[in-house]
Design an enzyme around this catalytic site. Sequence first.
Site, PDB file in Angstrom:
ATOM      1  N   LYS A 265     -10.940  -0.685  -6.173  1.00 27.59           N
ATOM      2  CA  LYS A 265      -9.700  -1.074  -5.491  1.00 27.59           C
ATOM      3  C   LYS A 265      -8.863   0.165  -5.182  1.00 27.59           C
ATOM      4  CE  LYS A 265      -5.261  -3.327  -6.507  1.00 27.59           C
ATOM      5  NZ  LYS A 265      -4.480  -4.027  -7.548  1.00 27.59           N
ATOM      6  N   LYS A 277       7.782  -6.801  -6.002  1.00 25.75           N
ATOM      7  CA  LYS A 277       7.811  -6.556  -7.443  1.00 25.75           C
ATOM      8  C   LYS A 277       9.226  -6.200  -7.898  1.00 25.75           C
ATOM      9  CE  LYS A 277       3.128  -4.543  -7.820  1.00 25.75           C
ATOM     10  NZ  LYS A 277       2.587  -5.475  -8.819  1.00 25.75           N
ATOM     11  N   ASP A 288      -2.181   2.197  -8.442  1.00 23.53           N
ATOM     12  CA  ASP A 288      -2.941   0.977  -8.159  1.00 23.53           C
ATOM     13  C   ASP A 288      -4.252   1.278  -7.432  1.00 23.53           C
ATOM     14  OD1 ASP A 288      -3.045  -1.712  -8.677  1.00 23.53           O
ATOM     15  OD2 ASP A 288      -2.090  -2.320  -6.810  1.00 23.53           O
ATOM     16  N   ARG A 351      -7.333  -8.429  -4.855  1.00 25.57           N
ATOM     17  CA  ARG A 351      -8.509  -9.282  -4.719  1.00 25.57           C
ATOM     18  C   ARG A 351      -8.854  -9.534  -3.247  1.00 25.57           C
ATOM     19  NH1 ARG A 351      -5.546 -13.749  -8.224  1.00 25.57           N
ATOM     20  NH2 ARG A 351      -4.770 -11.777  -9.059  1.00 25.57           N
TER      21      ARG A 351
END
Length: 504
Positions: A265, A277, A288, A351
């Site tokens: 990812k 967030k 990330d 995802r």
Amino acid sequence: MRLSATVSTPARAPGDALAVSVWQEDIRRRAIVAEDLARLDRDAHGALSAAVARESMKGERGQRVEAATRGGRIIVFLGMGKRAKMDPRAWLILGAAASHFAREHRVKSLALAARVEGTGEIARLLAQGLHLGGYEYALGTGEKFKRRKLPLQSTVISFLSKLPGQVTEALRTGSIVGQAANFARDLVNEPANVVTPTELAARAKAWCEPAGVEVDVWGKAKLKALNCGGLLGVNQGSTEPPVMIVMRHAPEELRGGPKLALVGKGVTFDTGGISLKPGADMHLMKGDMAGAAAVIAAMGAIGRLRLPVQVIAYVPSTDNMPSGSAIRPGDVVTHPNGKTTEVLNTDAEGRLILADALVHACREKPTHLVDWATLTGACVVALGERIAGVMSPDEAWRARVCALGTDAGERVWPLPLDEDFAEGLKKSDVADLANIGGGRWGGAEVAGKFLEQFVDGPLWAHVDIAGPSYASSAHAQFTTKGATGCGVPLAVRLAESLAAARGG
């Protein structure tokens, strides 16, 4: 740093400074019972025996005593725990602690007395740890972050018995893996305005191509042509173009046999998008893309090791930003396999981009597939900040991945992937799937179950590294605050395992 191994007693190990392992069995009733340590203690003016007497050194893992010898050499005694309970991670920690000690004292040459019989596996882990422990992030701007050349130039590891022939190669392997993990740490530690998706692709080329790994970068036009709706959807709110970084270690002579696919990812900054967030600690969302960093770094290591196995890798990369053009809750994206996803939460973006990459990876017909992602806070809640969760519908493959992780010195733990975790994902009124399950519990497993819908063919495992990819404080003596390089050692072990299976 030059690494070598020799057979000698600790006192005779050459170097400006000496690091020595101390076991709990070496100490009994507040006294040193190991004669080689007693000799070193006498040369160190009784510093170790004094610490033993006041019980600040019991040989427990993490304990440390520093002294100067009569000849002026700096020495550090490093607690290792019980000899009978040694695990691979302990050797990693010993190497890292010794290197950290050398960095603190700015020594040029170090002797590391392992005080055990030499094996290739121990030598490899010590070498890997030596590189991890010497890491300093110094790639930023300004005086504080000018690249500093570390003074440590050579380390000699001393063992107590004749060395097997594979020790030299083991030291090389450990060094390559350690250097690759540090490369991944640099990628994650860099600010997001530096490591954009485009820059990540450029660094993948710079790292992998000299190792003989082919790198292809798919831009926005090709992503549209290949129906990568998840990646394009997450990218809608950004001014930075998305990329899919495709890497191949696949020499022609290796056609046939096992084929490994890696997916990572690559969200270079995650605001959460429209599902914004909280502001606290949002700056850490530059990390990330730790899964992408691990896969890119591992591919370069696999190429440098010239492992006789086919390995392909897919890294989807974008940032996740809110704007007038950003993807909204309720929007639907279409993935390359034709499946559709209703985006109920734009902060469950990882995802979506992984789904596209998994579909394309499966089209290359690998026998085995593993993805790494900082995917869910739920995994951190379940396992803490230092352990990765491993999921797979095949329990034997999950167990093998976990075992290889342990061998590599990584902390991993199996998590379930039962069918009921998919129930909420399949309740969308307008698409095949929803990108969240709708409930509070089992978030890591629900995310894993979502990814499973896009895997067709290979044995697959998902590794959630949301916790161990980034250390909020220094721990384990080889992890400074910041990126850890988590995932790189395991990925290399997976490739080695499949190379061994084909008889390479």
